[in-house]
Design a protein around this motif. Sequence first.
Motif, PDB file in Angstrom:
ATOM      1  N   LYS A 139       1.599   6.610  -7.118  1.00  0.00           N
ATOM      2  CA  LYS A 139       0.329   7.322  -7.789  1.00  0.00           C
ATOM      3  C   LYS A 139       0.249   8.930  -7.639  1.00  0.00           C
ATOM      4  O   LYS A 139       0.166   9.674  -8.231  1.00  0.00           O
ATOM      5  CB  LYS A 139      -0.997   6.670  -6.908  1.00  0.00           C
ATOM      6  CG  LYS A 139      -2.271   7.430  -7.317  1.00  0.00           C
ATOM      7  CD  LYS A 139      -3.382   6.651  -6.620  1.00  0.00           C
ATOM      8  CE  LYS A 139      -4.711   7.398  -7.037  1.00  0.00           C
ATOM      9  NZ  LYS A 139      -5.832   7.154  -6.392  1.00  0.00           N
TER      10      LYS A 139
ATOM     11  N   CYS B 260       8.873   0.411 -10.223  1.00  0.00           N
ATOM     12  CA  CYS B 260       8.629  -0.265  -8.815  1.00  0.00           C
ATOM     13  C   CYS B 260       9.452  -1.621  -9.278  1.00  0.00           C
ATOM     14  O   CYS B 260       9.297  -2.105 -10.366  1.00  0.00           O
ATOM     15  CB  CYS B 260       7.187  -0.899  -8.441  1.00  0.00           C
ATOM     16  SG  CYS B 260       7.084  -1.821  -7.168  1.00  0.00           S
TER      17      CYS B 260
ATOM     18  N   SER C 286       4.869  -2.317 -12.159  1.00  0.00           N
ATOM     19  CA  SER C 286       5.097  -1.069 -12.516  1.00  0.00           C
ATOM     20  C   SER C 286       6.446  -0.927 -12.967  1.00  0.00           C
ATOM     21  O   SER C 286       7.335  -1.381 -12.314  1.00  0.00           O
ATOM     22  CB  SER C 286       4.603  -0.004 -11.378  1.00  0.00           C
ATOM     23  OG  SER C 286       5.161   1.225 -11.770  1.00  0.00           O
TER      24      SER C 286
ATOM     25  N   GLN D 265      -0.258  -5.673  -9.939  1.00  0.00           N
ATOM     26  CA  GLN D 265      -0.251  -4.691 -10.856  1.00  0.00           C
ATOM     27  C   GLN D 265       0.847  -3.620 -10.285  1.00  0.00           C
ATOM     28  O   GLN D 265       1.685  -3.136 -11.178  1.00  0.00           O
ATOM     29  CB  GLN D 265      -1.532  -3.744 -11.029  1.00  0.00           C
ATOM     30  CG  GLN D 265      -2.434  -4.635 -11.628  1.00  0.00           C
ATOM     31  CD  GLN D 265      -3.993  -4.142 -11.692  1.00  0.00           C
ATOM     32  OE1 GLN D 265      -3.929  -2.766 -10.905  1.00  0.00           O
ATOM     33  NE2 GLN D 265      -4.995  -4.550 -12.191  1.00  0.00           N
ATOM     34  N   THR D 266       1.197  -3.308  -9.027  1.00  0.00           N
ATOM     35  CA  THR D 266       2.125  -2.417  -8.583  1.00  0.00           C
ATOM     36  C   THR D 266       3.369  -2.918  -8.926  1.00  0.00           C
ATOM     37  O   THR D 266       4.116  -2.277  -9.181  1.00  0.00           O
ATOM     38  CB  THR D 266       1.951  -2.139  -6.959  1.00  0.00           C
ATOM     39  OG1 THR D 266       0.297  -1.608  -6.713  1.00  0.00           O
ATOM     40  CG2 THR D 266       2.788  -1.318  -6.431  1.00  0.00           C
TER      41      THR D 266
ATOM     42  N   THR E 163      -4.276  -6.493  -7.067  1.00  0.00           N
ATOM     43  CA  THR E 163      -3.729  -5.199  -7.224  1.00  0.00           C
ATOM     44  C   THR E 163      -2.401  -4.894  -6.712  1.00  0.00           C
ATOM     45  O   THR E 163      -1.403  -4.249  -7.395  1.00  0.00           O
ATOM     46  CB  THR E 163      -4.716  -4.222  -6.149  1.00  0.00           C
ATOM     47  OG1 THR E 163      -6.148  -4.647  -6.132  1.00  0.00           O
ATOM     48  CG2 THR E 163      -4.583  -2.782  -6.176  1.00  0.00           C
ATOM     49  N   PHE E 164      -1.818  -5.830  -5.828  1.00  0.00           N
ATOM     50  CA  PHE E 164      -0.258  -5.528  -5.515  1.00  0.00           C
ATOM     51  C   PHE E 164       0.578  -6.141  -6.755  1.00  0.00           C
ATOM     52  O   PHE E 164       1.472  -5.575  -6.906  1.00  0.00           O
ATOM     53  CB  PHE E 164       0.077  -6.583  -4.414  1.00  0.00           C
ATOM     54  CG  PHE E 164      -0.742  -6.083  -3.199  1.00  0.00           C
ATOM     55  CD1 PHE E 164      -1.245  -4.679  -2.915  1.00  0.00           C
ATOM     56  CD2 PHE E 164      -0.945  -6.843  -2.026  1.00  0.00           C
ATOM     57  CE1 PHE E 164      -1.739  -4.335  -1.535  1.00  0.00           C
ATOM     58  CE2 PHE E 164      -1.465  -6.359  -0.748  1.00  0.00           C
ATOM     59  CZ  PHE E 164      -1.957  -5.241  -0.652  1.00  0.00           C
TER      60      PHE E 164
ATOM     61  N   TYR F  99       0.853  -1.188   0.255  1.00  0.00           N
ATOM     62  CA  TYR F  99      -0.158   0.047  -0.009  1.00  0.00           C
ATOM     63  C   TYR F  99       0.806   1.440   0.033  1.00  0.00           C
ATOM     64  O   TYR F  99       0.493   2.231  -0.558  1.00  0.00           O
ATOM     65  CB  TYR F  99      -0.774   0.190   1.261  1.00  0.00           C
ATOM     66  CG  TYR F  99      -2.150  -0.768   0.913  1.00  0.00           C
ATOM     67  CD1 TYR F  99      -3.013  -0.746  -0.187  1.00  0.00           C
ATOM     68  CD2 TYR F  99      -2.375  -1.620   2.072  1.00  0.00           C
ATOM     69  CE1 TYR F  99      -4.064  -1.499  -0.236  1.00  0.00           C
ATOM     70  CE2 TYR F  99      -3.737  -2.746   1.802  1.00  0.00           C
ATOM     71  CZ  TYR F  99      -4.300  -2.658   0.681  1.00  0.00           C
ATOM     72  OH  TYR F  99      -5.351  -3.420   0.469  1.00  0.00           O
TER      73      TYR F  99
ATOM     74  N   GLN G 231       2.208   1.516  -3.498  1.00  0.00           N
ATOM     75  CA  GLN G 231       1.042   2.140  -4.377  1.00  0.00           C
ATOM     76  C   GLN G 231       0.910   3.253  -4.215  1.00  0.00           C
ATOM     77  O   GLN G 231       0.744   4.330  -5.320  1.00  0.00           O
ATOM     78  CB  GLN G 231      -0.206   1.552  -3.924  1.00  0.00           C
ATOM     79  CG  GLN G 231      -1.004   0.853  -4.946  1.00  0.00           C
ATOM     80  CD  GLN G 231      -2.084  -0.105  -4.339  1.00  0.00           C
ATOM     81  OE1 GLN G 231      -1.864  -1.201  -3.925  1.00  0.00           O
ATOM     82  NE2 GLN G 231      -3.451   0.347  -4.183  1.00  0.00           N
ATOM     83  N   HIS G 232       0.772   4.085  -3.068  1.00  0.00           N
ATOM     84  CA  HIS G 232       0.481   5.373  -2.721  1.00  0.00           C
ATOM     85  C   HIS G 232       1.568   6.201  -3.497  1.00  0.00           C
ATOM     86  O   HIS G 232       1.380   7.369  -3.858  1.00  0.00           O
ATOM     87  CB  HIS G 232       0.296   5.640  -1.241  1.00  0.00           C
ATOM     88  CG  HIS G 232       0.059   7.040  -0.769  1.00  0.00           C
ATOM     89  ND1 HIS G 232      -1.219   7.443  -0.730  1.00  0.00           N
ATOM     90  CD2 HIS G 232       1.005   8.169  -0.659  1.00  0.00           C
ATOM     91  CE1 HIS G 232      -1.030   8.757  -0.315  1.00  0.00           C
ATOM     92  NE2 HIS G 232       0.048   9.192  -0.189  1.00  0.00           N
TER      93      HIS G 232
END
Length: 420
Positions: free
Chosen positions: A43, A90, A87, A83-84, A80-81, A36, A39-40
Amino acid sequence: MAGAGGRAPLGLRRWLSSPAPAPRVCVVGSGPAGFYTAQHILKHHGGALVDIYEKLPIPFGLVRFGVAPDHPEVKNVINTFTQTAHSERCAYYGNVTVGRDVTVPELQQAYHAVVLSYGAEDNRVLGIPGENLPGVYSARAFVGWYNGLPENQDLKPDLSCETALILGHGNVALDIARILLSPLQLLRKTDITDSSLAALACSKVKRVWLVGRRGPLQVAFTIKELREMINLPGTRAVLDPADFTGLESAVKDAPRPRKRLTELMIKTALEKPEEMQAAAAGAAAPREWGLKFQRSPQEVLPSADGRRARGIRMALTRLEGSGDSAKAIPTGDVEELECGLVVSSIGYRSLPLDPAVPFDSQRGIIPNSSGRVEGVPGVRPVSFSDWEKIDATEVARGKAAGKPREKIVDPAEMLQIIGH
């Protein structure tokens, strides 16, 4: 600068080879908090690069090793993780133990910020005689065993007794009770490990007590998990109506979740299910579970040969205060309960990561102020636009005094002006 063994940290090598320096953040730990965080940052901070370090070869932490196998919907967050992790900004580095393979000071030199989200790798201890007897387990180890956490694969809990006792009234305690009592056909469809399933198939456990120091108004589990336990096939709830006397009026003005949770416990305590009537008529009793309140563990009692747990002695308590702040005070009375399996579900505890990071061993936490580690100089670069804010402040103060500028001489004040 080199890591252990003369290597530069992997993320640092990536930065050195990137075309233009960008804000670099290192996240230690790849559980929900770590992902998380990543992700933050990705973004909200365009251009920032995030490297995630994980001591195991595999990611996702408690989503993989903590969530009960019969709660697959909670694990959907892995999508979701993933996808992160995919990136371009990442990178994931598994099988890297921070504090051993690379030190925190090395990471501090390589990154603008280091986020420690490695979680709580230990459990709180009961601090009572007998807690190290065979047959006594921490919730962390027990959950790790049925969820395939490598360090717990050889736990081999003894499930040869009829009665198990879980200390704690949280969702993890309910998870363990549910796994112990679930019909095998339900568990077979989950990602529970084969060895755990085989052990549960031979289990003699048919009764589970969940014990807490405080009362029904202080339980920490949520209504979804309680309802799931109440509706578990082939199992009946044993709740004593006397434990809930007068609570309907006491909970009238409580927040809605607490009110609904208490009402469900009261309703369950007052119900006379068909199974109970069948049992009374002589039919075989199904598996059962129950909640016991205002009891604090004093000692795990050894078997006659002293080789394993056979029961537990508990101090009866009374409550001082109300609501979440109520404290359990021993009354002087005690009670003994026979049980061959004791699971302590009273919370997890962090361990120190690296000698360079301060650690409060009493509380099992890294001392911090709103998340910022205390006692460690955080490298917070000052940009040129930050300098321009300081410049403007100096000019404004100088103008008021009829001077070109009033120089600020205290670095702490300079950082305060730019919000560092």
